[in-house]
Design a protein around this motif. Structure first.
Motif, short mmCIF file in Angstrom:
data_model
loop_
_atom_site.label_atom_id
_atom_site.label_comp_id
_atom_site.label_asym_id
_atom_site.label_seq_id
_atom_site.Cartn_x
_atom_site.Cartn_y
_atom_site.Cartn_z
N ILE A 45 19.30 3.69 19.82
CA ILE A 45 18.38 2.61 19.45
C ILE A 45 16.93 3.04 19.62
N SER A 46 16.67 3.92 20.60
CA SER A 46 15.28 4.36 20.84
C SER A 46 14.69 5.10 19.65
N GLU A 47 15.55 5.59 18.75
CA GLU A 47 15.07 6.31 17.57
C GLU A 47 14.77 5.38 16.40
N TRP A 48 15.13 4.12 16.52
CA TRP A 48 14.91 3.16 15.44
C TRP A 48 13.46 2.72 15.42
N ASP A 49 13.05 2.09 14.29
CA ASP A 49 11.68 1.58 14.24
C ASP A 49 11.58 0.31 15.08
N GLU A 50 10.35 -0.12 15.33
CA GLU A 50 10.10 -1.20 16.30
C GLU A 50 10.77 -2.51 15.89
N SER A 51 10.74 -2.86 14.62
CA SER A 51 11.32 -4.14 14.19
C SER A 51 12.82 -4.17 14.43
N VAL A 97 17.56 -5.85 18.34
CA VAL A 97 18.61 -5.47 19.29
C VAL A 97 18.28 -5.98 20.69
N VAL A 98 17.01 -5.86 21.09
CA VAL A 98 16.60 -6.34 22.41
C VAL A 98 16.81 -7.84 22.53
N GLY A 99 16.47 -8.58 21.48
CA GLY A 99 16.68 -10.02 21.49
C GLY A 99 18.14 -10.38 21.61
N LYS A 143 20.49 -8.48 22.91
CA LYS A 143 20.90 -8.07 24.25
C LYS A 143 20.55 -9.13 25.28
N ARG A 144 19.33 -9.66 25.22
CA ARG A 144 18.89 -10.68 26.17
C ARG A 144 19.71 -11.95 26.05
N SER A 145 20.04 -12.33 24.82
CA SER A 145 20.83 -13.55 24.62
C SER A 145 22.24 -13.40 25.20
N ILE A 146 22.84 -12.23 24.95
CA ILE A 146 24.19 -11.99 25.50
C ILE A 146 24.14 -11.97 27.01
N GLU A 147 23.10 -11.32 27.60
CA GLU A 147 22.99 -11.25 29.05
C GLU A 147 22.79 -12.63 29.65
N ALA A 148 22.00 -13.49 29.00
CA ALA A 148 21.78 -14.84 29.49
C ALA A 148 23.10 -15.64 29.49
N LEU A 149 23.90 -15.44 28.42
CA LEU A 149 25.19 -16.11 28.34
C LEU A 149 26.11 -15.64 29.46
#
Length: 281
Positions: A18-24, A29-31, A33-39
């Motif tokens: 994922i670190s090789e992908w562009d920012e958008s 992916v980060v969003g 990830k955060r949603s799954i972690e909150a769940l």
């Protein structure tokens, strides 16, 4: 079933991709990830509450599994383990040791007496210093309590040191070979009225201060943790330690911060504009 190390490696592999992908793309992916972690955290919190009510033993048993513990730790649902008490005490002593060693002192752990008491031994100059009680309470004791809140009593045990003339510098700031000898240290014009002058004798440091034609000599060591005083500010005859703000009346050596103790002083005489100090306890 994969173990914890294998699971972490798999996560790291995907993060590297994922670190090789562009920012958008990374933001999506980060969003996610955060949603799954909150769940997951919400579900784990509810599960822990239920287990606490029904079976604490089952909860304790579950946490012994390294994967379960790692996930709960990640979500801050369990506290990380504290280092052993002895290790935390040694960490505390390591914090104050440089200050003590700066004037030939040290401290060592003697015993831990559950549930709340630690015994230490002040050694070197700290064992016989008139400020040893202050060193213990404001230095050693405070450091231990900061790292070990369960400890409420820090007791200094007597080391009963014997004086060895070959190492008398540990008891006296000067060698016995030059005890009671008047030594020239400066001329009177070299001793300032609005600061202090540091001089080295027999491997030890003194400070000199002049008030008119009167010169005072003290050991260049704060009674608190032995910090050098020669860089301190002098105002109205009051010297302030540059390290921790302890204040001293230079006319008498009295500590205004801790009135029960004073700087170690040495006799001074002036002859033909030369300043001599008598090297004795």
């Amino acid at each position: 079933m994969p173990n914890l190390e294998e699971l972490v490696q798999e996560i790291n592999r995907f993060e590297a991709i994922i670190s090789e992908w562009d920012e958008s793309q990374r933001c999506v992916v980060v969003g996610l990830k955060r949603s799954i972690e909150a769940l997951h955290k919400a579900a784990l919190t509810s599960l822990i509450k239920s287990l606490k009510q029904e079976s604490m033993s089952a909860l304790r048993h579950a946490v012994t599994d390294e994967v379960v513990y790692a996930v709960l730790l990640y979500h801050e649902l369990v506290k990380p383990p504290k280092p052993q008490l002895a290790q935390r005490i040694e960490t505390a002593l390591a914090e104050v040791r440089p200050g003590l060693k700066s004037h030939n002192g040290d401290v060592e752990l003697v015993a831990i007496k559950p549930p709340d008491t630690v015994e230490v031994r002040l050694i070197g100059t700290c064992s016989s210093c008139p400020a040893s009680t202050l060193t213990l309470s404001q230095g050693v004791e405070q450091a231990i309590k900061n790292h070990c809140p369960e400890i409420t009593k820090v007791v200094a045990v007597n080391s009963n040191p014997t004086v060895n003339n070959a190492n008398s510098g540990l008891i006296s700031p000067f060698s016995s070979k030059i005890t009671s000898t008047w030594i020239k240290v400066a001329t009177i014009d070299q001793v300032p009225e609005f600061s202090v002058l540091a001089v080295q004798l027999a491997g030890n440091s003194l400070i000199l201060h002049r008030q008119g034609n009167t010169v005072k000599s003290y050991r260049n060591a704060c009674i608190h943790l032995g910090s050098s005083l020669d860089k301190g500010i002098v105002e109205n005859g009051i010297l302030t330690c540059p390290s921790h703000g302890f204040k001293y009346k230079l006319e008498t050596g009295e500590c205004l911060t801790a009135p029960d103790v004073s700087l170690q002083s040495y006799p001074v005489k002036i002859k033909d504009d030369k300043v001599f100090v008598k090297l004795q306890q």
